[in-house]
Design a protein around this motif. Structure first.
Motif, mmCIF file in Angstrom:
data_model
loop_
_atom_site.group_PDB
_atom_site.id
_atom_site.type_symbol
_atom_site.label_atom_id
_atom_site.label_comp_id
_atom_site.label_asym_id
_atom_site.label_seq_id
_atom_site.Cartn_x
_atom_site.Cartn_y
_atom_site.Cartn_z
ATOM 1 N N LEU A 279 -5.064 0.641 6.246
ATOM 2 C CA LEU A 279 -3.797 -0.048 6.477
ATOM 3 C C LEU A 279 -4.038 -1.480 6.940
ATOM 4 C CD1 LEU A 279 -1.843 2.894 8.117
ATOM 5 C CD2 LEU A 279 -1.041 1.586 6.137
ATOM 6 N N ARG A 280 -4.997 -1.663 7.833
ATOM 7 C CA ARG A 280 -5.295 -3.031 8.306
ATOM 8 C C ARG A 280 -5.714 -3.939 7.160
ATOM 9 N NH1 ARG A 280 -8.345 -1.074 13.261
ATOM 10 N NH2 ARG A 280 -6.850 -1.266 14.972
ATOM 11 N N ARG A 281 -6.588 -3.433 6.308
ATOM 12 C CA ARG A 281 -7.040 -4.257 5.191
ATOM 13 C C ARG A 281 -5.884 -4.607 4.250
ATOM 14 N NH1 ARG A 281 -11.103 -0.421 5.510
ATOM 15 N NH2 ARG A 281 -10.322 0.727 3.690
ATOM 16 N N ALA A 282 -5.049 -3.615 3.976
ATOM 17 C CA ALA A 282 -3.962 -3.834 3.021
ATOM 18 C C ALA A 282 -2.906 -4.787 3.561
ATOM 19 C CB ALA A 282 -3.311 -2.505 2.644
ATOM 20 N N LEU A 283 -2.665 -4.732 4.862
ATOM 21 C CA LEU A 283 -1.562 -5.492 5.462
ATOM 22 C C LEU A 283 -2.008 -6.803 6.073
ATOM 23 C CD1 LEU A 283 0.340 -2.511 7.121
ATOM 24 C CD2 LEU A 283 0.891 -3.684 4.976
ATOM 25 N N ALA A 284 -3.277 -7.143 5.948
ATOM 26 C CA ALA A 284 -3.797 -8.374 6.554
ATOM 27 C C ALA A 284 -3.116 -9.584 5.921
ATOM 28 C CB ALA A 284 -5.307 -8.455 6.356
ATOM 29 N N LEU B 198 0.849 -1.197 0.000
ATOM 30 C CA LEU B 198 0.000 0.000 0.000
ATOM 31 C C LEU B 198 0.880 1.240 0.000
ATOM 32 C CD1 LEU B 198 -2.987 1.097 0.271
ATOM 33 C CD2 LEU B 198 -2.500 1.320 2.720
ATOM 34 N N LEU B 199 0.438 2.241 -0.745
ATOM 35 C CA LEU B 199 1.013 3.586 -0.716
ATOM 36 C C LEU B 199 -0.024 4.493 -0.080
ATOM 37 C CD1 LEU B 199 2.750 6.043 -1.540
ATOM 38 C CD2 LEU B 199 1.850 5.783 -3.864
ATOM 39 N N MET B 200 0.258 5.007 1.116
ATOM 40 C CA MET B 200 -0.674 5.901 1.807
ATOM 41 C C MET B 200 -0.091 7.304 1.805
ATOM 42 S SD MET B 200 -2.607 5.600 5.524
ATOM 43 C CE MET B 200 -3.892 4.529 4.848
#
Length: 315
Positions: free
Chosen positions: A310-315, A187-189
């Motif tokens: 972030l949680r969704r992307a890094l799950a 992810l790029l935030m």
């Protein structure tokens, strides 16, 4: 004057800062004095200690032929095994900021995501104009990915995160990783990212006297950052002609932020390039209002959106 009203709950802390320093930080012409004064304002971030987190400062190799780069590593005390990693790039208009100022956010991300956070301190303009900043950020990312096992990071779950100048640098770092076959990113935030040196959008012309990050300060910062050089895609990501191949991207920006139009335009171009992109436009939010007014309902919503993404992307 901006076209949109400021969220009433978020206005008080901004007014408190402006009462101490009328005109905001941009009213201080000397950059060294400006950096020092930024640490004394009522809303200035402080280094925090959290018993749930360990912190370690290291010096790691910088770009080839250039000085080493400082990073601060945050680890959750109670976690074990390979954890997601978040690479944090601080803001400050390319001319201010340091890892200390990002300490509360980095600590929060470490706890909320049960992640290893690596926060980078890059060289600042005008002493070190472009390309020092993005090259330092990319060097720190390369080191982080190369030392994932040692750091306890799952290299397949690595995100890059930054706000304002840090958001623009996060995008530049992701572009470098794409172009140089560098680390993969989940992810790029990029939060209200600083991406366009031209200052031609309606919002960049409207936001002149809010006191958070206004047009004159932005024009000055870009001038110092570029140091007379022509901007390219790594300096000002809005100038990128090819945005394809970037990682899934999250962008948010407020309606009272001079970066509003350039950020919305960039998000649209990312979508057109086939990059999965989540965009949030936040009514009433001025530049970094969630950091000045953390107790406001709007600020709590902003942080919940970010942490959820972030949680969704890094799950």
């Amino acid at each position: 004057m901006p076209r949109h009203p400021i969220d009433p709950e978020s206005l008080g802390p901004l007014e408190a800062d402006l009462a101490v320093l009328p005109g905001g930080l941009g009213s201080i012409p000397d950059i060294v004095e400006r950096r020092a004064r930024a640490k004394t304002l009522p809303g200035a971030a402080e280094v925090v200690d959290d018993p749930r987190v360990t912190k370690e400062d290291r010096t790691v190799p910088g770009p080839s032929g250039e000085p080493d780069v400082r990073v601060r590593i945050y680890r959750p005390v109670a976690a074990s095994g390979a954890l997601p990693g978040v690479y944090v790039i601080h803001g400050g208009g390319m001319i201010m900021g340091e890892v200390d100022g990002e300490d509360p956010v980095a600590t929060m991300l470490c706890v909320e995501l049960t992640a290893v956070v690596v926060s980078v301190e890059y060289r600042l303009a005008p002493e070190h104009p472009y390309p020092a900043g993005p090259e330092d950020c990319y060097a720190g990312l390369v080191w982080t990915a190369a030392h994932a096992d040692e750091l306890g990071i799952d290299p397949a779950r690595l995100a890059v995160y930054g706000g304002s100048a840090g958001g623009g640098l996060a995008i530049a770092t992701a572009l470098m990783a794409r172009d140089r076959s560098g680390p993969g990113l989940r992810l790029l935030m990029a939060l209200y990212p600083m991406v366009d040196d031209r200052n031609e959008t309606p919002s960049s012309r409207d936001v002149t006297d809010v006191g958070a990050w206004d047009r004159s300060t932005n024009v000055e910062a870009w001038g110092w950052y570029l140091g007379g050089r022509e901007a390219d895609a790594y300096a000002a990501p809005s100038r990128a002609t090819d945005l394809g191949g970037l990682p899934p991207t999250y962008i948010d920006v407020g309606t009272v932020d001079l970066f509003l139009d350039e950020d919305v335009e960039l998000a649209q171009r990312l979508l057109q390039a086939g990059v999965p992109t989540e965009l949030h436009v936040l009514p009433g939010s001025y530049h970094a209002s969630e950091r000045r007014a953390p107790e406001a309902a709007l600020s709590r919503r902003i942080w919940a959106l970010r942490v959820g993404a972030l949680r969704r992307a890094l799950a």
